[in-house]
Motif scaffolding. Structure first.
Motif, PDB file in Angstrom:
ATOM      1  N   TYR A  21       0.816  -1.223   0.000  1.00 24.25           N
ATOM      2  CA  TYR A  21       0.000   0.000   0.000  1.00 24.25           C
ATOM      3  C   TYR A  21       0.843   1.264   0.000  1.00 24.25           C
ATOM      4  O   TYR A  21       0.510   2.240  -0.665  1.00 24.25           O
ATOM      5  N   TRP A  25       0.617   4.201  -2.662  1.00 22.18           N
ATOM      6  CA  TRP A  25       0.261   5.563  -2.260  1.00 22.18           C
ATOM      7  C   TRP A  25       1.354   6.539  -2.695  1.00 22.18           C
ATOM      8  O   TRP A  25       1.055   7.643  -3.159  1.00 22.18           O
ATOM      9  N   GLY A  28       0.878   7.375  -6.226  1.00 30.32           N
ATOM     10  CA  GLY A  28      -0.233   8.314  -6.339  1.00 30.32           C
ATOM     11  C   GLY A  28       0.163   9.717  -5.890  1.00 30.32           C
ATOM     12  O   GLY A  28      -0.233  10.714  -6.497  1.00 30.32           O
ATOM     13  N   LYS A  29       0.972   9.802  -4.842  1.00 28.45           N
ATOM     14  CA  LYS A  29       1.423  11.098  -4.324  1.00 28.45           C
ATOM     15  C   LYS A  29       2.292  11.822  -5.337  1.00 28.45           C
ATOM     16  O   LYS A  29       2.131  13.031  -5.570  1.00 28.45           O
ATOM     17  N   ALA A  53      -3.562  12.206  -3.105  1.00 30.97           N
ATOM     18  CA  ALA A  53      -3.166  10.841  -3.415  1.00 30.97           C
ATOM     19  C   ALA A  53      -3.977   9.879  -2.568  1.00 30.97           C
ATOM     20  O   ALA A  53      -4.395  10.199  -1.456  1.00 30.97           O
ATOM     21  N   ASP A  54      -4.190   8.690  -3.106  1.00 26.41           N
ATOM     22  CA  ASP A  54      -4.901   7.650  -2.373  1.00 26.41           C
ATOM     23  C   ASP A  54      -4.379   6.316  -2.877  1.00 26.41           C
ATOM     24  O   ASP A  54      -3.533   6.255  -3.763  1.00 26.41           O
ATOM     25  N   VAL A  55      -4.869   5.251  -2.318  1.00 30.52           N
ATOM     26  CA  VAL A  55      -4.502   3.904  -2.727  1.00 30.52           C
ATOM     27  C   VAL A  55      -5.755   3.043  -2.665  1.00 30.52           C
ATOM     28  O   VAL A  55      -6.593   3.231  -1.794  1.00 30.52           O
ATOM     29  N   GLY A  61      -1.759   2.950  -6.591  1.00 28.52           N
ATOM     30  CA  GLY A  61      -1.889   4.370  -6.313  1.00 28.52           C
ATOM     31  C   GLY A  61      -2.923   5.004  -7.230  1.00 28.52           C
ATOM     32  O   GLY A  61      -3.034   4.635  -8.398  1.00 28.52           O
TER      33      GLY A  61
END
Length: 107
Positions: A21, A25, A28-29, A53-55, A61
């Motif tokens: 995770y 993430w 995504g960030k 950002a999320d996961v 991501g």
């Protein structure tokens, strides 16, 4: 409902052992930060306050835009369309484009 890339998968509220995770993430960030930088360049920073950002549950991501005003969504769509049009024109000129690899025989 989940699309092939897992973007529509549910968020990772309950963690599963063995799923990366943090790595997802972080990806995504980086993408959210890059998008925020580009949006600031065109004056959209305040129009997308929910950008983050999320996961997802699979550890992929994702970038969440959050709630946006209609005019901000239209401007973002116009920017994407303009960029894609430029990308297509660039590729038609024989250049590699965003997803292509440079021709190593030119060296």
């Amino acid at each position: 409902m989940t699309d092939p890339k897992g973007v529509c998968a549910r968020p990772a509220d309950c963690l599963t052992p063995g799923v990366a995770y943090v790595r997802g993430w972080a990806e995504g960030k980086r993408a959210a930060d890059g998008l925020a930088e580009m949006l600031r360049a065109v004056g959209l920073e305040v129009d997308l306050p929910g950008l983050k950002a999320d996961v997802n549950v699979f550890g992929d991501g994702v970038v969440t835009l959050g709630t946006v005003r209609p005019d901000a969504a239209r401007l973002l769509a116009d920017l994407l369309t303009t960029g894609l049009t430029a990308e297509i024109a660039w590729q038609e000129d024989g250049r590699p484009g965003l997803g292509g690899a440079a021709d190593s025989s030119a060296a």
